[in-house]
Design an enzyme around this catalytic site. Structure first.
Site, PDB file in Angstrom:
ATOM      1  N   ASP A   1       0.712  -1.400   0.106  1.00 60.44           N
ATOM      2  CA  ASP A   1       0.125  -0.094   0.110  1.00 60.44           C
ATOM      3  C   ASP A   1       0.914   1.280   0.033  1.00 60.44           C
ATOM      4  O   ASP A   1       0.392   2.356  -0.111  1.00 60.44           O
ATOM      5  CB  ASP A   1      -1.048  -0.065   1.062  1.00 60.44           C
ATOM      6  CG  ASP A   1      -0.280  -0.018   2.383  1.00 60.44           C
ATOM      7  OD1 ASP A   1       0.882  -0.206   2.680  1.00 60.44           O
ATOM      8  OD2 ASP A   1      -1.205  -0.210   3.458  1.00 60.44           O
ATOM      9  N   SER A   2       2.293   1.010   0.059  1.00 62.88           N
ATOM     10  CA  SER A   2       2.938   2.179  -0.121  1.00 62.88           C
ATOM     11  C   SER A   2       2.976   2.939  -1.605  1.00 62.88           C
ATOM     12  O   SER A   2       3.599   3.810  -1.946  1.00 62.88           O
ATOM     13  CB  SER A   2       4.607   1.701   0.015  1.00 62.88           C
ATOM     14  OG  SER A   2       4.806   0.471  -0.488  1.00 62.88           O
TER      15      SER A   2
ATOM     16  N   ASP B   1      -0.793  -6.065  -0.306  1.00 61.04           N
ATOM     17  CA  ASP B   1      -1.364  -5.489   1.019  1.00 61.04           C
ATOM     18  C   ASP B   1      -2.837  -5.290   1.279  1.00 61.04           C
ATOM     19  O   ASP B   1      -3.258  -4.871   0.007  1.00 61.04           O
ATOM     20  CB  ASP B   1      -0.674  -4.063   1.112  1.00 61.04           C
ATOM     21  CG  ASP B   1       0.444  -4.084   2.041  1.00 61.04           C
ATOM     22  OD1 ASP B   1       0.543  -4.857   2.904  1.00 61.04           O
ATOM     23  OD2 ASP B   1       1.352  -3.288   1.876  1.00 61.04           O
TER      24      ASP B   1
ATOM     25  N   LYS C   1      -1.083  -9.574   3.056  1.00 65.95           N
ATOM     26  CA  LYS C   1      -0.374  -8.934   4.194  1.00 65.95           C
ATOM     27  C   LYS C   1      -1.466  -8.124   4.887  1.00 65.95           C
ATOM     28  O   LYS C   1      -2.144  -7.220   4.050  1.00 65.95           O
ATOM     29  CB  LYS C   1       1.048  -8.050   3.843  1.00 65.95           C
ATOM     30  CG  LYS C   1       1.545  -7.579   5.238  1.00 65.95           C
ATOM     31  CD  LYS C   1       2.909  -7.136   4.663  1.00 65.95           C
ATOM     32  CE  LYS C   1       3.017  -5.707   4.214  1.00 65.95           C
ATOM     33  NZ  LYS C   1       2.355  -4.887   5.084  1.00 65.95           N
TER      34      LYS C   1
ATOM     35  N   GLU D   1      -1.694  -5.669   8.837  1.00 71.39           N
ATOM     36  CA  GLU D   1      -0.980  -4.845   9.921  1.00 71.39           C
ATOM     37  C   GLU D   1      -1.655  -5.065  11.120  1.00 71.39           C
ATOM     38  O   GLU D   1      -2.878  -5.039  11.255  1.00 71.39           O
ATOM     39  CB  GLU D   1      -0.621  -3.423   9.748  1.00 71.39           C
ATOM     40  CG  GLU D   1       0.053  -3.090   8.492  1.00 71.39           C
ATOM     41  CD  GLU D   1       0.222  -1.562   8.142  1.00 71.39           C
ATOM     42  OE1 GLU D   1      -0.183  -0.943   9.221  1.00 71.39           O
ATOM     43  OE2 GLU D   1       0.878  -1.270   7.031  1.00 71.39           O
TER      44      GLU D   1
ATOM     45  N   GLU E   1       9.120  -3.682  11.290  1.00 71.33           N
ATOM     46  CA  GLU E   1       9.345  -2.544  10.770  1.00 71.33           C
ATOM     47  C   GLU E   1       9.797  -1.512  11.963  1.00 71.33           C
ATOM     48  O   GLU E   1       9.118  -1.483  13.021  1.00 71.33           O
ATOM     49  CB  GLU E   1       8.312  -1.874  10.215  1.00 71.33           C
ATOM     50  CG  GLU E   1       8.491  -0.532   9.255  1.00 71.33           C
ATOM     51  CD  GLU E   1       7.349  -0.066   8.373  1.00 71.33           C
ATOM     52  OE1 GLU E   1       7.851   1.137   8.027  1.00 71.33           O
ATOM     53  OE2 GLU E   1       6.781  -0.915   8.136  1.00 71.33           O
TER      54      GLU E   1
END
Length: 261
Positions: free
Chosen positions: A46-47, A85, A114, A116, A180
């Protein structure tokens, strides 16, 4: 072609003590180049919001945008494991929402997803649907506002909370966990504790592997991040090439007969 990389294969790499190479990509061209370079895992992150769409954070990225970029990247990737993501707002409401979002990304071409944080029930439910899950703890960008910015997590008395979160993700069955922005010693402890492969970014050498944002590695970003290394001055190369192209077009020296039919 080398053997296809799978989620099970990533866990096996950890067991054999083999380092795992991960990079982000957002389209077919860079997906193909990363794949041909022998990268193990390509993350459609999602970056994309920061580096491709000009957003100030990942929070504005939608599931539709992730589906779009996953489809594009899938077209260029053959060997590497393609992970996508789950963006902010696509899994936090309910377990059912998380499963539906994960299914949509797999239908777009992802081979794993993925998310979070310690969403244990969502991780287990997505796995029951037959989809491998990569976790992400420490500095989780979707919690940017909660953390008050991009800050190292797990220092001092925060360490136990980060370890517990990683253990929950591991126990839920994630095949890998991104660690991270955390102290390298803490990342090493987590790596020794969990079955999942740990993939560091700003977490030191003791992780099982490393992930970086493509544009940072290629020098296409204007960021100067402590945890990133620039391997080529990509921005200068591109600007120089385009400057030369523009000069030749204006001078009438391009196209030549060699470029004409």
């Amino acid at each position: 072609m080398s053997e296809k990389v799978t989620a099970r294969g990533i866990v096996a790499k950890k067991a054999r003590g083999e380092r795992i190479v991960c990079i982000t990509a957002y389209d077919s061209a860079f997906g193909r180049l990363a794949d041909e370079a022998g990268v193990d895992v390509i993350l459609v992150g999602d970056s994309v919001g920061n580096v491709m769409l000009g957003y100030e954070s990942t929070l504005r990225v939608t599931l539709d945008q992730m589906v779009h970029h996953t489809k594009a990247t899938r077209a260029g990737v053959k060997r590497a494991l393609l992970v996508a993501d789950l963006p902010f707002g696509s899994y936090q409401s309910s377990v059912a929402q998380a499963v539906d979002s994960a299914v949509e990304l797999v239908q777009a071409g992802a081979e794993a997803v993925k998310l979070e944080g310690s969403y244990s029930e969502a991780i287990m439910a997505i796995r029951r649907a037959g989809i491998p899950v990569m976790g992400h703890v420490g500095m989780t960008p979707q919690s940017l506002n909660e953390f008050g910015g991009f800050r190292v997590q797990g220092r001092g008395d925060q360490a136990d909370a980060v370890k517990q979160e990683a253990m929950k993700v591991d126990e839920a069955g994630a095949f890998a966990i991104v660690l991270e922005l955390m102290p390298r010693g803490l990342a090493g402890q987590i790596t020794a504790m969990v079955r999942a492969a740990t993939i560091g970014i700003g977490a030191g050498i003791q992780c099982d592997g490393e992930i970086q944002v493509l544009h940072d590695v290629l020098g296409l970003s204007d960021s100067n991040l402590k945890h990133a290394k620039v391997y080529v001055s990509g921005a200068n190369l591109v600007k120089n090439a385009l400057t030369e192209y523009a000069a030749e077009v204006r001078a009438g020296s391009f196209p030549t007969e060699d470029h004409s039919f």
